[in-house]
Write a protein that holds these residues in place. Structure first.
Motif, mmCIF file in Angstrom:
data_model
loop_
_atom_site.group_PDB
_atom_site.id
_atom_site.type_symbol
_atom_site.label_atom_id
_atom_site.label_comp_id
_atom_site.label_asym_id
_atom_site.label_seq_id
_atom_site.Cartn_x
_atom_site.Cartn_y
_atom_site.Cartn_z
ATOM 1 N N HIS A 139 0.828 -1.208 0.000
ATOM 2 C CA HIS A 139 0.000 0.000 0.000
ATOM 3 C C HIS A 139 0.864 1.261 0.000
ATOM 4 O O HIS A 139 0.386 2.344 0.326
ATOM 5 N N GLY A 140 2.121 1.133 -0.370
ATOM 6 C CA GLY A 140 3.022 2.279 -0.436
ATOM 7 C C GLY A 140 4.314 2.073 0.330
ATOM 8 O O GLY A 140 5.317 2.736 0.051
ATOM 9 N N CYS A 141 4.305 1.158 1.287
ATOM 10 C CA CYS A 141 5.518 0.874 2.051
ATOM 11 C C CYS A 141 6.514 0.079 1.207
ATOM 12 O O CYS A 141 6.184 -0.421 0.139
ATOM 13 N N VAL A 142 7.719 -0.033 1.741
ATOM 14 C CA VAL A 142 8.746 -0.865 1.121
ATOM 15 C C VAL A 142 8.866 -2.133 1.955
ATOM 16 O O VAL A 142 9.383 -2.110 3.073
ATOM 17 N N ARG A 143 8.340 -3.241 1.418
ATOM 18 C CA ARG A 143 8.399 -4.522 2.134
ATOM 19 C C ARG A 143 9.756 -5.181 1.934
ATOM 20 O O ARG A 143 10.305 -5.157 0.828
ATOM 21 N N LEU A 144 10.234 -5.833 2.994
ATOM 22 C CA LEU A 144 11.541 -6.472 2.981
ATOM 23 C C LEU A 144 11.427 -7.902 3.488
ATOM 24 O O LEU A 144 10.503 -8.214 4.243
ATOM 25 N N PRO A 145 12.381 -8.769 3.137
ATOM 26 C CA PRO A 145 12.412 -10.095 3.755
ATOM 27 C C PRO A 145 12.589 -9.955 5.268
ATOM 28 O O PRO A 145 13.305 -9.067 5.736
ATOM 29 N N MET A 146 11.965 -10.826 6.036
ATOM 30 C CA MET A 146 12.024 -10.724 7.487
ATOM 31 C C MET A 146 13.462 -10.723 8.002
ATOM 32 O O MET A 146 13.847 -9.865 8.816
ATOM 33 N N ALA A 147 14.267 -11.672 7.547
ATOM 34 C CA ALA A 147 15.639 -11.764 8.047
ATOM 35 C C ALA A 147 16.447 -10.519 7.696
ATOM 36 O O ALA A 147 17.227 -10.019 8.513
ATOM 37 N N PHE A 148 16.248 -10.000 6.486
ATOM 38 C CA PHE A 148 16.964 -8.793 6.087
ATOM 39 C C PHE A 148 16.513 -7.592 6.908
ATOM 40 O O PHE A 148 17.336 -6.775 7.340
ATOM 41 N N SER A 149 15.208 -7.471 7.138
ATOM 42 C CA SER A 149 14.694 -6.337 7.909
ATOM 43 C C SER A 149 15.237 -6.345 9.330
ATOM 44 O O SER A 149 15.484 -5.297 9.924
ATOM 45 N N THR A 150 15.448 -7.528 9.878
ATOM 46 C CA THR A 150 16.021 -7.650 11.220
ATOM 47 C C THR A 150 17.452 -7.132 11.235
ATOM 48 O O THR A 150 17.852 -6.397 12.154
ATOM 49 N N LYS A 151 18.225 -7.491 10.226
ATOM 50 C CA LYS A 151 19.610 -7.031 10.140
ATOM 51 C C LYS A 151 19.668 -5.530 9.873
ATOM 52 O O LYS A 151 20.470 -4.808 10.482
#
Length: 337
Positions: A139-151
Motif C-alpha cells: 500500500h506504499g511501504c517498502v516490504r523487505l524479507p524478514m531476516a533482512f529487515s532484522t539485520k
C-alpha cells in the motif's frame, strides 16, 4: 553486474602452479561477488564486515525492486523488496528515518503487523518486513524479507537517509576543502576541529548513535538553506549559488569523516532521479564549492558537524509541497506529502 574473466593463455604458460593459483583466485572472487540481478523474491545479501562502522545510507530502486545499503560509502547489503502497487505508489524522493519500532502494527490497515519498522513519513510510509511476491504489491511501504529487515534494523537510526528513486548513482567520495558552504572554509574548519573528538560519531561498532540527527537542505530554485535537527528547523537562511544558470542537481551527501590535518570533509554523494525518463547524475566537488550560505547558517552547521550529517541539494523550491511538519521529505513535483 560484475563479470569474472578466466585466466589468459599467458597465465597458462606459467605452469600448473600458476594455473592452480589462478583457479583458487577465481573461486575466491566468485565467492564474494553477488549477482544482484539474479536475486529471487525474498533473497538478499548481507556483509556488514565490509564496512564495520560509519554512517548508513539506503537506496530503494523502484524499477529493480531492490534495496541497497551503504555504510561509510561501502555497500554492505542488497535485498529484494516489494513497493507500492498501482494506485498506492511508493513516493519517490529523499527521506530520513523518523521513528523505529521493532514490533509495529499498522493503525491504517487493521493492525497489520509491520515488523522492524523504519518510518519514513507520518502518513504511513515505512520500511518493514512483509510478503514479497516478486512485484510491487504494498500500500506504499517498502516490504523487505524478514531476516533482512532484522539485520537492517540494527544499523539504522532516526535520521538515516533513505533515497527512493527511479534511478540513482552510488557513493564514491567528494572531498571539500574546509567547511562546506563557507567562503572562509579553513577558518571555519578550525572552529569545528576544536570539538572534533566528541563529534566523531559513530567512531566504532560499539559507539551508539547520539542524537540529534542533522540534515541540511539546499535549494537552487529559491536560494535557500534549511538546517534541521531531528526534523525540526533550527536555522533557515539565504544561499548564493555560483554559476546560477547551471543546475545543482538532485544529490544526497552523507558526511563520512573529517580530516583534521588536511582540513577536509569527506562526503559520500548519491545522485538520484524521481523521473523514470531522466537518469541520475553523479556529483563532483564543484557541486559543494558553488554554494555559499549566510553567516548564521554556517554557524549552525559548524556547531553540528559530525560524521553522518546529511546534506541534500535540489533544484526545486523548499516549499510546503516538498516538506511538511516533521516529515523530512523532498519529493518530485508529481507528489505531495
Amino acid at each position: 553486474m560484475t563479470t569474472w574473466r578466466h585466466p589468459s593463455r599467458r597465465t597458462l604458460l606459467l605452469g600448473s602452479g600458476a594455473l592452480l593459483a589462478a583457479a583458487s583466485l577465481e573461486q575466491a572472487v566468485a565467492a564474494i561477488v553477488e549477482t544482484v540481478d539474479a536475486l529471487k523474491p525474498g533473497e538478499f545479501t548481507w556483509h556488514p564486515e565490509r564496512s564495520p562502522y560509519g554512517p548508513v545510507a539506503i537506496v530503494v530502486s523502484l524499477p529493480d525492486q531492490r534495496v541497497y545499503v551503504y555504510r561509510n560509502g561501502v555497500r554492505i547489503g542488497v535485498s529484494t523488496c516489494s513497493t507500492g502497487k498501482p494506485g498506492h505508489d511508493t513516493p519517490t524522493g529523499v527521506f530520513t528515518i523518523l521513528q523505529k519500532d521493532k514490533d509495529h502494527h499498522s493503525s491504517t490497515y487493521n493492525e497489520a503487523p509491520m515488523p522492524n519498522m523504519n518510518r519514513l513519513t507520518w502518513s504511513g510510509i515505512a520500511l518493514h518486513a512483509g510478503q514479497l511476491p516478486g512485484y510491487p504489491a504494498s500500500h506504499g511501504c517498502v516490504r523487505l524479507p524478514m531476516a533482512f529487515s532484522t539485520k537492517l534494523f540494527t544499523v539504522t537510526h532516526v535520521g538515516t537517509p533513505v533515497i527512493i528513486a527511479d534511478s540513482a548513482t552510488f557513493p564514491e567520495t567528494v572531498i571539500h576543502p574546509g567547511m562546506v558552504l563557507s567562503a572562509e572554509a579553513e577558518k571555519d574548519f578550525d572552529h569545528t576541529v576544536s570539538t572534533l573528538k566528541e563529534k566523531q560519531i559513530p567512531a566504532s561498532p560499539q559507539a551508539p548513535y547520539s542524537p540529534p540527527a542533522t540534515s541540511v537542505m539546499i535549494s537552487s530554485a529559491d536560494s535557500r538553506v534549511i538546517v534541521l535537527d531531528d526534523g525540526e528547523i533550527v536555522a533557515d537562511g539565504g544561499a548564493t549559488i555560483l554559476q546560477p544558470s547551471r543546475p545543482l542537481g538532485n544529490h544526497v551527501f552523507v558526511l563520512s569523516h573529517l580530516d583534521a590535518d588536511d582540513k577536509e570533509l569527506h562526503w559520500k554523494p548519491i545522485g538520484y532521479s524521481t523521473d523514470p525518463k531522466v537518469a541520475a547524475q553523479s556529483a563532483d566537488q564543484s557541486t559543494l564549492t558553488r554554494i555559499r550560505a549566510d553567516r548564521s547558517i554556517n554557524d549552525a552547521i559548524r556547531q553540528r558537524m559530525k560524521p553522518g550529517v546529511v546534506l541534500v541539494t535540489v533544484d526545486l523550491p523548499l516549499s510546503a509541497d516538498s516538506r511538511s511538519g516533521k516529515d523530512f521529505v523532498i519529493l518530485n513535483d508529481q507528489h505531495t506529502v
